[in-house]
Design an enzyme around this catalytic site. Structure first.
Site, mmCIF file in Angstrom:
data_model
loop_
_atom_site.group_PDB
_atom_site.id
_atom_site.type_symbol
_atom_site.label_atom_id
_atom_site.label_comp_id
_atom_site.label_asym_id
_atom_site.label_seq_id
_atom_site.Cartn_x
_atom_site.Cartn_y
_atom_site.Cartn_z
ATOM 1 C CG ASP A 137 -1.709 1.205 1.251
ATOM 2 O OD1 ASP A 137 -2.594 1.420 0.407
ATOM 3 O OD2 ASP A 137 -1.413 2.115 2.528
ATOM 4 C CE LYS B 237 -2.011 5.360 0.776
ATOM 5 N NZ LYS B 237 -2.366 5.007 2.457
#
Lengths: 492, 492
Positions: free
Chosen positions: B347, B351
């Site tokens: 994750d 980003k």
């Protein structure tokens, strides 16, 4: 015989060719474009034909508009015609007549002859995918203004490649002289001002833009002049959008604040000023958007002044006397020439007021409760005189420093709070003592830090921190505003 | 006799009235609007009149377009006609014919009969200063999606008052069911989904919008579905702009990333995703604008994951075992149902990749050097099984914690650096030990902190800090994107 048939028969009989024909659905009139040397003749012939109809009022009048030009866009699909049309309107060129041919992808526009060159300029960019020219008039070429010019010249090529925006500076001015260059100033602008700068009035700038058919005009105010702000509306009525690092327009009376915005809305022009608070930090736009989306902003608090940040950060950390640090700050160019401008707290007050107004609060400058750091006896008089009496300040701040709790440091903050859904908020500018470990206590150097408290973020504010002053970051913020305006409305 | 005169004489002779007449300057054709029941007759009469001209090729063809409607805007000044015209094009309604009457401020538009209702809808808003309707289809109504719906319903009235934008939700869907309401869902939407939700395909949604003449369409993706992302281009071709908190579309292959943007540009649609990194923090827009204005961004570094921020902040401060903190985080809903999703670092990697691509770097996901915090032996298998073996994690992280220098804390960071002017940057996601006093060391709770290093800001980064996760702030960020799209192109 119907009106249309009689018109064309009459013109036919007089050997007058008609190019554009435009008749609306409610039959309020029909527009015809003929060769200018036949215009009078055409009118006479039609007047004669319709003589009887004038009497019966079936015909109201026949007028001739002289000095017009026809622009024909061949291959124009109506699904993209809004782009050149927007460009025309943005540049205050209103066509007298337009229409299209159903088949053949053809749009015709009739414009005033005086608008022709500019009309072609602005439409070319949109139609052929040529870069959109944006023409800047920059006021103030000192620290921030000068840096901005250099940044623009350095980045212009890559912005053109990546965004199709061709940023040019057609005028650089200070209060005395202006340098014009319709093709955009070049790297040696400083030298050029000396060689070719001329004295001017604002009308000269408006005339230069008009005479050279310059499109997409933006006036950029990097001065600190109140006089100049007085002319913002002149720029707007002459077709300029506005960008400014100058804070004055946003801190005059609230009536003026509102009327400026009303006028901008009416003229469909923009005014951006992200650097008014926190230089290049993304503050105003963030607050605006949060507020607009209904986020309940409950408090905004922070260190807003780079110079006072430096002074109190250093004073809290070191053993140096206050006066010594103040003189260092002056010598490094962190303060205004008269450091009392900073120490009075007015600058921080102005910034806080600007933020309050972004939240639709109608506060006025006198509403701000400002702690002036200068003892009353030193507030007047020349700066040289003031500087000989800094002992008073040393004593004052040493005492405050010693009165603090352990592991606390001094910070000069602006604080906006109260019920911010009401008409007015509470605005305070004051010296406070905070724990060294707190966010405010951690600020270093001449950084600014702003905490935005909202309902959704609860006890944990959104914090934006960084260099809140300085020529490079301020200029970059002004540049960002210019690009926002250039980008808006390019595509929809 | 000239063509025009012959046309009108012929129609006259046949008692056919002409309303709109439009002939372009290059005389490629003339368009005439007549009553639909006389269209065939008109064509026959003109065919007969011009029979000989077909042979000499002076006339190419005469065609009849059926099923059209005439819209006449009386009182329309051409200086503001771009507003209704933009609204038409934005809603994929392309007029067949338009023209104006020189005097009388009258604009006539001919549109397909099927477009008439929608055309009137979208133009009314612009012309009469009625609020612009924005119609949303929301996908996903869980945590973020549900909060967003409530935020929108709560703020809709004040946004309409302040900005003249009337935000309505015409469809709420999850992977199984959709709730339609052309007038906009109301406060009891949760109950309504249960009562009136129906199973659907995307085509049903497109058809619903079309059949109800809904304008200014935005699709909002608050799912985490890769399947749904596969339909983004369908939305674009059906006239929707896109807003998403879903990160997938920005972290697939770079070719797809670029082709999505090319298609959006071609169709004049927007795609905003500010919440992909740092939820409601103003990160992506800030970085985009700095980069565009030529600021040389040299490094972006920070704590990007709210869940990992909470876990390591707590672990660094307290005596609790890692497994205990992890379970607390799970129970508080800070982690994904399988916490390995967070601990894998993917994750955070995603980003970081999204930010890299904003800087025009062409990095791919496999380029990211990710430190997976889960020992290899525990990476596979069911989550229940994983949770029985947390001793391994306790041992691992306790050892890391003890190896640190004094007054240091653990942080799981993403770091983008290298020569960011080149094709690819260096992307690292890793657990590091930092001084407690540093900015990264000061982060509390589940906050995110992102440091942006640039040439202008030098050693002092621009720091943005705050809740980087959570339904309320994420929904607010999505709301901000919706308003940005609604606002753009309203005025120019």
């Amino acid at each position: 015989m119907g009106i249309d048939a009689r018109i064309f028969k009459t013109l036919e009989r007089n050997n007058i060719n008609v190019s554009i024909v435009s008749q609306g659905s409610s039959e309020r009139g029909i527009g015809l474009v003929v060769d200018s040397n036949k215009a009078k003749w055409a009118k006479n012939a039609l007047d004669a034909e319709f003589e009887g109809d004038y009497a019966t009022k079936d015909i109201n009048m026949i007028t001739v508009m002289e000095e017009v030009s026809v622009v024909s866009i061949v291959g124009q699909d109506l699904s993209t015609f809004h782009l050149p049309y927007n460009a025309l309107i943005k540049n205050q060129i209103v066509p007298l007549l337009f229409n299209n041919t159903v088949s053949g992808k053809n749009v015709s526009l009739v414009v005033k002859k005086t608008d022709l060159n500019k009309a072609l300029n602005v439409m070319h960019g949109q139609i052929f995918g040529i870069s959109n020219k944006v023409n800047l008039a920059l006021f103030g070429h000192g620290n921030v203004g000068g840096t901005l010019i250099d940044q623009i010249l350095k980045s212009a090529k890559s912005i053109e490649e990546r965004k199709g925006i061709d940023v040019r500076i057609f005028a650089i001015a200070n209060s005395r002289k202006v340098l014009f260059d319709k093709k955009g100033v070049s790297k040696n602008w400083k030298h050029a001002i000396q060689e070719k700068g001329i004295s001017y009035t604002l009308d000269d700038i408006f005339a230069y833009a008009r005479d050279n058919h310059l499109e997409n005009l933006i006036a950029v105010d990097n001065t600190a002049s109140q006089d100049f702000v007085g002319h913002y509306l002149d720029f707007v009525s002459n077709g300029f959008d506005l960008v400014s690092s100058n804070k004055i327009a946003n801190t005059l009376g609230f009536d003026y604040y509102r009327s400026l915005r009303a006028e901008l809305a009416k003229k469909q022009k923009q005014y951006l000023y992200e650097t008014n608070v926190g230089a290049g930090l993304p503050l105003i736009d963030t607050i605006k958007l949060l507020h607009l989306s209904g986020e309940n902003i409950t408090r905004i608090k922070g260190v807003f002044s780079g110079s006072l940040s430096y002074i109190f950060n250093t004073f809290s950390e070191s053993e140096k006397r206050f006066s010594e640090i103040l003189k260092d700050a002056m010598n490094s160019g962190y303060t205004e020439p008269d450091p009392r401008e900073d120490l009075s707290g007015n600058d921080v007050g102005r910034k806080l007021l600007i933020l309050a107004r972004e939240l639709d609060l109608s506060n006025e400058f006198p509403d701000i409760d400002i702690e002036n750091l200068i003892p009353e006896t030193l507030r007047k008089g020349k700066v040289e005189e003031f500087l000989t009496q800094l002992d008073v300040l040393d004593e004052k701040f040493e005492a405050i420093k010693e009165r603090q709790q352990q592991d606390h440091v001094l910070r000069y903050v602006g604080d906006l709070y109260g019920d911010l859904q009401k008409e007015k908020g509470i605005l305070e500018v004051k010296l406070i003592s905070v724990p060294k470990q707190s966010a405010l206590g951690q600020v270093k150097g001449s950084d600014s830090i702003i905490e935005i408290y909202t309902e959704s973020y609860g006890e944990h504010p959104l914090v934006i921190q960084g260099a809140g002053a300085g020529a490079a970051v301020t200029a970059r913020g002004v540049f960002g505003d210019i690009l926002r305006i250039a980008d808006k409305g390019r595509k929809i």
